[in-house]
Design an enzyme around this catalytic site. Structure first.
Site, PDB file in Angstrom:
ATOM      1  N   LYS A   1       0.879  -1.180  -0.066  1.00  0.00           N
ATOM      2  CA  LYS A   1       0.149   0.055  -0.078  1.00  0.00           C
ATOM      3  C   LYS A   1       0.746   1.282   0.119  1.00  0.00           C
ATOM      4  CE  LYS A   1      -3.885   2.786   0.420  1.00  0.00           C
ATOM      5  NZ  LYS A   1      -3.145   3.891   0.943  1.00  0.00           N
TER       6      LYS A   1
ATOM      7  N   GLU B   1       1.230   6.715  -6.624  1.00  0.00           N
ATOM      8  CA  GLU B   1       0.135   7.580  -6.798  1.00  0.00           C
ATOM      9  C   GLU B   1       0.747   9.076  -6.874  1.00  0.00           C
ATOM     10  OE1 GLU B   1      -2.978   9.197  -3.426  1.00  0.00           O
ATOM     11  OE2 GLU B   1      -3.039   7.150  -4.035  1.00  0.00           O
TER      12      GLU B   1
END
Length: 483
Positions: A186, A193
């Protein structure tokens, strides 16, 4: 009194509330708890309003834990660090052997491994689970990355597969691997991102500052891009943003937003891990540096005055450009740079997987990112296929399909970077991605000179291209003997 619920959730900020409602809506009765009891009441009321969902609120931890069927499964969604430890301490006082705690926050992976070990000593199971998708994803279907105890995962697999975003290849959740692998994956997702968002911002800057596109035109361009190879959540929301008028004044809201980007730390962690693992991640690193520089707003305002007084304007020159050609070039540059960002992220995951013996499946990670999460994009399916073709692929750039696309787009990419440099517009993400591509594709780099310098001043030795072994040269003596 309600019968025992299937699962519990502690921590009812926006993500916690929405995930709890999602679980209840999928038919799993859920107990919820929050230290601030007003959040409990608020969540219970939302459950009633959204269809009398089977959600039950509790104001104290003991009754909350006792309301859940055994073996108990509790998801925590609280702030990383000390609050997680405090919540575990509160809940574990009432838990029994075989019960399970799942941390759904953005936690440092080593903290997860420490907690899993501590829980195991008490006979409790523990998972660290990355959850991506923001508040909308949590409510309607996120991408989830659980890692840690496999037994804990099996206890909740039926819930996670229903609650996760659904794509053509199945639910956007899978057991990631041992230890802190779920949190680590993550974290890298968030690093990718960062890179993605920076590249999009640079595309916007070039189109606006050099191409002079209006917000209406930018909205159309990004909407068009979202119908092709750049189809993704971030491109979609960018098109939306350009169309929003300011409700507190004239013009568009995006132009009134302060150019100062916040962050919560996962991007910094990613770059730190890149350094620890000796993995080049310049696209992600430059996106982090750009956020740091954006934070120097007052300094930048003063610097602009200094340089404008010396004749250096915000944009160095008004270049005449073919707008249609520029839009197409920027599209190609954005796509190529985006591939670099994902390649760097995947290389980080693979390096950590090797170090920790996690045996992570990169193709499966690309699959679960196809829906629900912030970086969901059409080309993730092609990344999955690349790793399916070759699970040991050393870099996405050399996959046959992706290498062909890089070759086709590199000329447009170079034009955009050169145009930006000429105009004095910083494109650190696109530029560093291009440098990454050029360095990676070159058989020989000027690193030979750097190593010679190291041997000159520090006797660090060097290898030769023609003879095996380590060598040291008395460079100083040889150089001075010729004077």
């Amino acid at each position: 009194m309600a019968p025992p619920t299937r699962i519990g959730l502690a921590g009812l900020a926006v993500m916690g509330q929405n995930l709890a409602l999602n679980i209840a809506e999928k038919g799993f009765p859920i107990s919820v708890y929050n230290r601030t009891t007003s959040k409990v009441d608020e969540t219970v009321e939302r459950a009633k309003q959204e269809g009398n969902l089977p959600l039950y609120g509790f104001h104290d931890p003991e009754s909350f834990v006792n309301s859940i069927q055994k073996p108990r499964v509790i998801i925590m969604l609280v702030k990383a660090g000390a609050p997680v430890d405090a919540t575990i301490k509160t809940l574990s006082a009432y838990l029994e052997k075989g019960d399970c705690i799942i941390d759904g926050g953005n936690e440092w992976y080593e903290n997860t491994e420490r907690r899993e070990k501590a829980m195991e000593e008490k006979g409790l199971l523990y998972l660290g689970m990355g959850v991506s998708g923001g508040e909308e994803g949590a409510r309607n279907g996120p991408s989830m990355m659980p890692g840690g105890s496999f037994d804990a995962y099996k206890n909740i697999e039926d819930i996670l597969t229903k609650v996760a975003a659904q794509v053509d290849s199945g639910p956007c959740v899978t057991y990631i691997g041992k230890g802190g692998s779920g949190n680590f994956v993550k974290m890298i997702h968030n690093g990718i991102e960062y890179g993605d968002m920076q590249l999009i911002a640079e595309a916007y800057d070039v189109l606006k500052s050099v191409g002079k596109l209006s917000n209406e035109e930018l909205k159309e361009v990004f909407a068009e891009w979202n119908r092709g190879e750049l189809l993704s959540f971030l491109i979609e929301i960018t098109a939306d943003i350009f169309g929003i008028k300011d409700d507190k004044g004239e013009g568009y809201l995006v132009d009134k937003v302060l150019d100062k980007t916040g962050m919560k730390g996962t991007g910094k962690w990613t770059v730190q891990q890149a350094a620890e693992l000796s993995v080049a991640a310049p696209t992600i690193a430059s996106s982090l540096d750009s956020r740091f520089l954006s934070g120097l707003k007052d300094e930048r305002v003063e610097a602009a005055k200094v340089f404008k007084a010396g004749g250096v304007e915000d944009t160095l020159s008004d270049q005449v450009v073919d707008k249609k050609k520029l839009i197409d070039d920027v599209r190609q540059a954005l796509y190529a740079a985006k591939i670099c960002s994902y390649a760097q992220g995947m290389n980080l995951i693979r390096a950590k997987s090797v170090e920790k013996e996690w045996d992570l499946k990169l193709g499966e990670l690309a699959r679960i990112w196809k829906g629900g999460c912030i970086i969901r994009a059409m080309f993730l399916d092609r990344i999955k296929k690349a790793y399916d073709r070759n699970p040991n692929l050393s870099n996405l750039l050399i996959d046959p399909e992706f290498s062909k696309e890089m070759i086709e787009r590199q000329s447009a990419w170079r034009r955009v970077v050169c145009l930006a440099i000429g105009a004095g517009i910083s494109t650190p993400g696109m530029s560093s991605s291009l440098a990454y591509f050029d360095s990676y594709r070159r058989e020989r780099l000027p690193a030979n000179l750097v190593q010679a310098q190291r041997d000159y001043f520090g006797a660090h030795t060097y290898e030769r291209i023609d003879i095996p072994g380590a060598f040291h040269t008395e460079w100083f003596k040889l150089a001075k003997s010729k004077i």
